[in-house]
Structure formats: C-alpha cells, structure tokens
Design an enzyme around this catalytic site. Structure first.
Site: not given
Length: 219
Positions: A121, A139
């Site tokens: 991420k 997220d």
C-alpha cells in the site's frame, strides 16, 4: 442497476463532489512522501502533518536522516504510534536508499517493497502520488466503501485492490482512490455512519447493509 451503472454513478458522484483532490499528506518530494506515508499507518493524516515538519526540520533527506539515531527519530514521531517499528524503518530505508539507490527513492514496486517498513500500500501511494504511475492504493476507507458499495466482497485488501482495478478505468485510478478516501471520511465513516448522508451507499450499496441500517434505526 447493473454493475456498470453502479460504477458510473460512483465515478460521477465523486467527480461532482471532489473535482480537485489535494494529496492529504504534506510533502515536498518522493522521499518526504514516503516517510509521511510510512508514518500514517494506524495514524491520522492530520496528526502526521503535525509531526513531519518537526522531523523534516532535522532531516528531510536520506543523507540527513542517517545522521540521527533511531532513538532520536523515535522521540520525534512517538505521537504517530508504532514508533519503535517506524523509527527503525525510517532509519533503515534511508540507509538502503543511500547504499543501493544513490539516495533516491526508486520508482518501481519491487525496489520500493524491499525497503524496511514499506508494504504494497505504501509503495502504491508513492508510485501514484510521487511518480504518477497508475496505482490504486487501498486503505481502510476504500476497503470499507468498496464492500458497502457491493463492488468487492470485503474479504481482503488484496481482493479489493484487484476489484477496483478491474472495475474502474485505469486513467482514473490515481485521482479516484483519493476521492473515495475523502468521501469515506466525510459521508461514510466506519463509526457514526448515517446512511441518510451517504448518497452513494444509499443508491448502489449492498441491500443487506441498507436493510440492517434501517432496522437498527427503528429499534
């Protein structure tokens, strides 16, 4: 609504609400963005933005960062949480950038994900926001909303990312992931969620979630 109609509704609504999407984390280059994203794990962007000026006043390049000790870094970033792990990560990645990458943040996933404390991420955010590569960082907000909007099964962030990339046009990924984050914070939070204010979920969301919301409201 077909899936395509739901996707089109999401895109249009987000574009109407957020025609401009500033990057939430304050930074001046790829290195300071990388550090800010690392600090944002389990910490709000607002808090990160109060801590990074203190850290970057002392060190805003890998060359300067390795002059600090892990303990000095940890003392500054403590309010962001997970400071023992994050301070080691910041020091360690800064050293590797100097040793292997001439002090520059690499613009590819394999090298980024080899850096300490940098997961997929974090690498995706840097690739998207620092280098402009098409990426879709997932997220907690995006993971939650893709499930609420019945566009992913919510089983894992990896699956959510695959679904997002499959459903949304690649040209929109870099802007869209930020639009979804802003929408999630403003209209579709995890706590204190009010479906009446959440037009996207109300229009395209999972029927079971919508029914459950109204059942609770009637109790």
């Amino acid at each position: 609504m077909t899936q395509k109609e739901r996707v089109d509704f999401v895109i249009k609504t987000l574009e109407d609400l957020y025609p401009e999407v500033p990057v939430p984390l304050d930074h001046k280059d790829a290195y300071t963005l990388l550090i800010a994203v690392l600090l944002s794990a389990q910490c709000t962007d607002a808090r990160v933005n109060t801590i990074t000026p203190l850290l970057f006043a002392k060190a805003d390049t890998p060359q300067e960062m390795v002059k600090l000790s892990v303990e000095e870094i940890q003392d500054i970033i403590r309010p962001c949480g997970l400071s023992p792990m994050k301070s080691k990560g910041i020091y360690g990645l800064s050293r590797i950038l100097l040793e292997k990458h001439d002090g520059k943040v690499p613009d590819n996933f394999p090298d980024l994900e080899e850096l300490p404390a940098v997961g997929h991420k974090t690498a995706s955010v840097v690739m998207s926001q620092a280098f402009g590569y098409a990426a879709f960082p997932v997220d907690t907000h995006i993971h939650r909303l893709m499930h609420r909007w019945n566009l992913s099964n919510g089983k894992s962030v990896e699956q959510t990312e695959k679904d997002a990339k499959r459903l949304f046009p690649e040209a929109l990924w870099n802007k869209l992931h930020l639009q979804i984050i802003y929408y999630g914070r403003q209209f579709s939070p995890a706590r204190g969620w009010d479906l009446e204010k959440d037009v996207i979920t109300r229009t395209v969301g999972k029927k079971s979630l919508i029914n459950e919301f109204y059942k609770k409201k009637l109790r």
